[in-house]
Design a protein around this motif. Structure first.
Motif, PDB file in Angstrom:
ATOM      1  N   VAL A  46       0.624  -1.063   0.023  1.00 50.75           N
ATOM      2  CA  VAL A  46       0.145   0.172   0.047  1.00 50.75           C
ATOM      3  C   VAL A  46       0.841   1.197  -0.065  1.00 50.75           C
ATOM      4  N   HIS A  47       0.693   1.979  -0.860  1.00 53.92           N
ATOM      5  CA  HIS A  47       1.345   3.239  -1.148  1.00 53.92           C
ATOM      6  C   HIS A  47       0.622   4.492  -1.999  1.00 53.92           C
ATOM      7  N   SER A  48       0.935   5.619  -1.968  1.00 54.73           N
ATOM      8  CA  SER A  48       0.124   6.564  -2.682  1.00 54.73           C
ATOM      9  C   SER A  48      -0.295   6.103  -4.163  1.00 54.73           C
ATOM     10  N   LEU A 100      -2.749   3.450  -4.528  1.00 57.41           N
ATOM     11  CA  LEU A 100      -4.075   3.876  -4.215  1.00 57.41           C
ATOM     12  C   LEU A 100      -4.512   4.608  -5.441  1.00 57.41           C
ATOM     13  N   ASN A 101      -3.811   5.336  -6.075  1.00 59.20           N
ATOM     14  CA  ASN A 101      -4.293   6.054  -7.272  1.00 59.20           C
ATOM     15  C   ASN A 101      -4.173   5.059  -8.423  1.00 59.20           C
ATOM     16  N   GLN A 120     -11.858   7.644  10.199  1.00 56.72           N
ATOM     17  CA  GLN A 120     -10.405   8.239  10.004  1.00 56.72           C
ATOM     18  C   GLN A 120      -9.736   7.685   8.682  1.00 56.72           C
ATOM     19  N   ALA A 158      -8.434   9.288   5.294  1.00 55.38           N
ATOM     20  CA  ALA A 158      -7.263   9.195   5.032  1.00 55.38           C
ATOM     21  C   ALA A 158      -6.921   8.768   3.417  1.00 55.38           C
ATOM     22  N   GLU A 178      -8.368  11.384   1.255  1.00 52.80           N
ATOM     23  CA  GLU A 178      -7.363  12.481   1.012  1.00 52.80           C
ATOM     24  C   GLU A 178      -6.234  12.019  -0.004  1.00 52.80           C
ATOM     25  N   ALA A 179      -5.976  10.863   0.287  1.00 54.85           N
ATOM     26  CA  ALA A 179      -4.630  10.376  -0.583  1.00 54.85           C
ATOM     27  C   ALA A 179      -5.064  10.428  -2.263  1.00 54.85           C
ATOM     28  N   ASN A 220      -5.597  20.743   3.465  1.00 52.25           N
ATOM     29  CA  ASN A 220      -4.572  19.746   2.907  1.00 52.25           C
ATOM     30  C   ASN A 220      -4.663  20.168   1.322  1.00 52.25           C
ATOM     31  N   TYR A 241      -4.423  14.395   8.722  1.00 62.22           N
ATOM     32  CA  TYR A 241      -3.891  14.147   7.398  1.00 62.22           C
ATOM     33  C   TYR A 241      -2.756  15.067   6.782  1.00 62.22           C
ATOM     34  N   ASN A 251      -0.518  13.981   3.953  1.00 65.91           N
ATOM     35  CA  ASN A 251      -1.265  12.591   3.448  1.00 65.91           C
ATOM     36  C   ASN A 251      -0.912  12.587   2.048  1.00 65.91           C
ATOM     37  N   GLY A 252      -0.151  11.269   1.611  1.00 65.31           N
ATOM     38  CA  GLY A 252       0.018  10.905   0.126  1.00 65.31           C
ATOM     39  C   GLY A 252       0.930  11.825  -0.735  1.00 65.31           C
ATOM     40  N   ASP A 273      -2.862  10.586  11.973  1.00 59.44           N
ATOM     41  CA  ASP A 273      -2.591  10.093  10.667  1.00 59.44           C
ATOM     42  C   ASP A 273      -1.770  11.145   9.996  1.00 59.44           C
ATOM     43  N   MET A 294       0.460  10.169   6.577  1.00 58.16           N
ATOM     44  CA  MET A 294       0.015   8.738   6.128  1.00 58.16           C
ATOM     45  C   MET A 294       0.177   8.632   4.429  1.00 58.16           C
ATOM     46  N   PHE A 295       0.639   7.324   4.111  1.00 58.60           N
ATOM     47  CA  PHE A 295       0.842   7.297   2.625  1.00 58.60           C
ATOM     48  C   PHE A 295       2.034   8.373   2.280  1.00 58.60           C
TER      49      PHE A 295
END
Lengths: 503, 246
Positions: free
Chosen positions: A227-229, A232-233, A292, A296, A299-300, B16, B40, B43-44, B60, B63-64
């Motif tokens: 799992v990394h950005s 996810l994308n 949460q 998260a 957001e990513a 963000n 966050y 984040n990412g 978090d 995170m990522f």
């Protein structure tokens, strides 16, 4: 300690027909078929995967169960005694693969679908438009419109991200690690061809599959493998895996035998170690914590993709699903207790959880009662075996369904339940190069696509006979189902009338 | 250019988004004032930007995260460096629970204490090795299920009676390494780890990471290294290999 287990199967070779081509010996990955001047089966090693019988050019092999391995007893059945013997020998937790094989009542087979006669004409699906398209994601409470300065009408309501499915059937989450990369390739290609999604499971995504991003659900599970950005994308949708129907409430160990160089790289764990998935996500101990993580992820991915939360069907599933929707999930995926697995303790798989039919009915009803059904799509998994099951699931309230075992059967799986050994003779649940190359991703993708095409045609036949021209019109329409041989309480839970009752 | 943002009363979504939009316009450095629990942050984010956080950031953080450097001029909350891939976080204070969950790379340097389940399920692959260093003490289940990475607890300025880590230290550990400045009691260890002495390679690795740590927090490396360290390693790479009947 010497094994006292009698062979489960007897392999019979018809030596009159056998040409000693050794094809069975080459194909057997469990060490059963041996060659000593002629083919000599070691019955004890046979798992009835039927690789040898399928590939014997002379049809000279038959596999039968070892009938009197255990003296008949209706209470102390052979399986019970086999398990006791195994545990007396090893002191270990019994491990198994695939879904629950116990003869629990299959509620799909106790539901019947309606059809039109005379008053409301049925539709000819082959020659008239018939819509299976489904959108997965959060739907607005209402739509608002306004005139723009040119006097045209614009949609004012901001829509949440949706995923378009051409068929309401997705491929189940099976991790790279549990299954081979060729299986992942086949699933991705087939999903792309058929306009649906495959699901990475919790083992990350191999770079070879990045081009199929639009047809992939990427999973975030407790082990956070791969799992990394970027991961996810590289997706159409992200799924938080809380539970799996075959093993509710427990984590998992991908056995070290399956963790080779490639798996080690994708999962970021040392070669040969067990890949440990903790039982809970250690950042989720409450609905608030789940919220949460959902945000998260949102957001990513900059709020561009729906987020699903997958749970096992357990006793309190309806209340949990309500919490999940309120926590901000766009999709709730419910996995029933007949769902498959690459490895699970047998005692969990065979005894924990509830049937998907009841869980689905309970969740759909609860979300409707609370007025939040439109806030999330419901995806239903764990024991979908045919297009009939799909139609019934949608009538019970599912937006879409998931096939895992059915997809594997389509590409060769014989449900021998030995996935956890890493020796899968069909090249599915293995990482051994000599076995994984047995599965041709192109051919398998075609077989998967064919299955979805066939089921789509059948779904259209069902819709036509119901006199509706879109799957949307069947969704949650429990009036079109009737129960047979079901007690009153079960009928009530399913929200359907008994067969024989009209409107 | 440095972008300064007054975050007083600002919801995390807005903050963000502002940061992401500014990064798209090639902004590389941010100073966030009046931070008070916004989640966050970082984040990412994949770009090598720098964010200075004045105030306590929310859960978090990072995170990522995949590249940025974060400086927190306060305490951190829960879930810092959750599933983080690359970058650096320096916290001038303490931080909460579940730090570096599934962390895949980068550094998390904390001046003071850390909560429960620090470094849970950290991973590594070849040269990509995450590092967590805490100057104080840690709560229970530190390094649980660790599959890789380097986790260091220094126990600086702690009372003599306070243990440097809680119970179940390294439980389920099957990869990576934990270094501890001082001793731990046998009964606090998870059953999957064993205590070993440091070798030259360990000392070299520790000096490298701690040198950097000391520079950030104004500590003397020699003084930090003057107390003996111990090393915790997993007993087996397959702690559950014999758990099952096949």
């Amino acid at each position: 300690m010497m094994s006292e287990l009698p062979p489960e199967f007897i392999v019979k070779i018809d030596y009159d027909r056998c040409r000693r081509c050794k094809r069975c010996v080459m194909n057997c990955s469990f060490g059963c078929m041996q060659f000593k001047d002629r083919v000599v089966p070691e019955h004890k090693n046979c798992v009835a995967c039927h690789r040898c019988t399928t590939f014997c050019p002379e049809s000279a092999i038959t596999i039968t169960s070892n009938e009197l391995a255990y003296k008949e007893n209706a209470n102390w059945m052979p399986e019970i005694r086999k398990n006791i013997l195994k545990q007396a020998q090893t002191g270990g937790i019994l491990l198994t693969g695939m879904g629950n094989p116990k003869p629990y009542q299959i509620l799909w087979d106790h539901m019947l679908i309606d059809a039109c006669q005379v008053t409301n004409p049925s539709i000819d699906p082959l020659r008239e438009p018939m819509e299976l398209r489904t959108f997965i994601g959060r739907k607005p409470d209402r739509l608002e419109f306004a005139h723009n300065k040119d006097g045209e009408i614009d949609l004012v309501t901001e829509l949440q991200p949706q995923v378009k499915l051409d068929v309401p059937i997705l491929f189940g989450a099976m991790s790279y690690g549990a299954v081979s990369l060729n299986v992942h390739r086949a699933l991705a290609m087939a999903a792309n061809r058929s306009g649906t999604l495959m699901n990475t499971g919790e083992g990350g995504l191999h770079k070879d599959l990045y081009p199929y991003a639009g047809n992939i659900i990427v999973q975030v599970a407790s082990g956070r493998f791969g799992v990394h950005s970027e991961y996810l994308n590289t997706s159409a949708m992200v799924e938080i895996k809380i539970g799996q129907g075959a093993k509710p409430g427990i984590g998992g160990h991908l056995p070290g035998e399956k963790v080779g160089e490639d798996i080690s790289k994708t999962r970021m764990i040392p070669v040969g170690t067990d890949a440990i998935s903790p039982a809970p996500h250690h950042d989720i101990y409450s609905i608030e914590d789940l919220s949460q993580l959902i945000f998260a992820i949102k957001e990513a991915v900059d709020y561009t993709k729906p987020v699903s939360v997958k749970i096992s069907a357990v006793h309190n599933v309806a209340a949990i699903a309500s919490g999940i929707v309120r926590a901000g999930a766009d999709v709730v995926t419910i996995d029933g207790f007949k769902g498959g697995t690459g490895a699970s303790p047998m005692v969990i798989r065979d005894n924990v959880g509830i049937p998907i039919e009841l869980a689905l009915a309970a969740v759909d009803q609860r979300l409707r009662d609370e007025g939040i059904r439109n806030n999330a799509s419901i995806i239903c998994a764990g024991g979908i075996r045919s297009s009939g099951d799909v139609a019934k699931a949608i009538a019970l309230g599912a937006d879409a369904t998931v096939i895992g075992t059915a997809a594997l059967v389509a590409i060769g799986c014989r449900i021998c339940q030995k996935c956890y050994t890493g020796n899968c003779a069909w090249g599915i649940a293995t990482q051994k190069p000599e076995l994984t190359r047995r599965l041709d991703p192109q051919v398998s993708a075609q077989r998967l696509s064919n299955l979805l095409t066939a089921w789509s045609l059948e779904l259209k036949e069902i819709l036509g006979s119901l006199g509706v021209n879109s799957i949307e019109s069947l969704r949650g329409s429990r009036e079109r189902l009737r129960g047979i041989d079901l007690d009153e309480q079960t009928l009530k839970l399913l929200g359907i009338k008994p067969a024989g009752v009209g409107q | 250019m440095v972008m300064e943002i007054d975050c007083k009363g600002m919801y995390y979504k807005k903050l963000n988004k502002m940061i992401r939009d500014a990064i798209d316009k090639n902004e590389t450095e941010f100073i966030l004032h009046n931070i008070n629990g916004q989640r966050y942050i970082g984040n990412g984010i994949n770009e090598k930007i720098k964010i200075t956080i004045n105030g306590v950031p929310g859960n978090d953080l990072a995170m990522f995260m995949n590249g940025p450097s974060l400086i927190v001029n306060a305490n951190g909350q829960d879930g810092l460096a959750n599933t983080m891939n690359a970058g650096e976080i320096i916290v001038y204070g303490s931080a909460g629970d579940v730090l570096g969950y599934g962390m895949r790379g980068g550094k998390l340097l904390i001046r003071d204490n850390v909560g429960y389940r620090t470094g849970i399920h950290m991973k590594e692959y070849k040269k990509q090795v995450p590092v967590i260093i805490a100057g104080g003490v840690a709560g229970d289940f530190c390094g649980e299920y660790m599959a890789g990475g380097v986790l260091v607890l220094l126990g600086l300025d702690k009372d003599e009676d306070t243990p440097i880590a809680g119970d179940y230290l390294g439980t389920g550990m099957h990869g990576g390494v934990i270094y501890i400045r001082g001793e731990v009691e046998e009964h606090t260890l998870g059953k999957e780890v064993s205590v070993l002495e440091l070798n030259d390679k360990d000392i070299k690795l520790l000096k490298k990471h701690l040198g950097e740590y000391c520079k950030h927090f104004g500590l003397d490396l020699e003084e930090v290294m003057s107390k003996p360290f111990i090393k915790l390693l997993p007993v087996s790479s397959r702690p559950y290999g014999n758990l099952y009947a096949y």
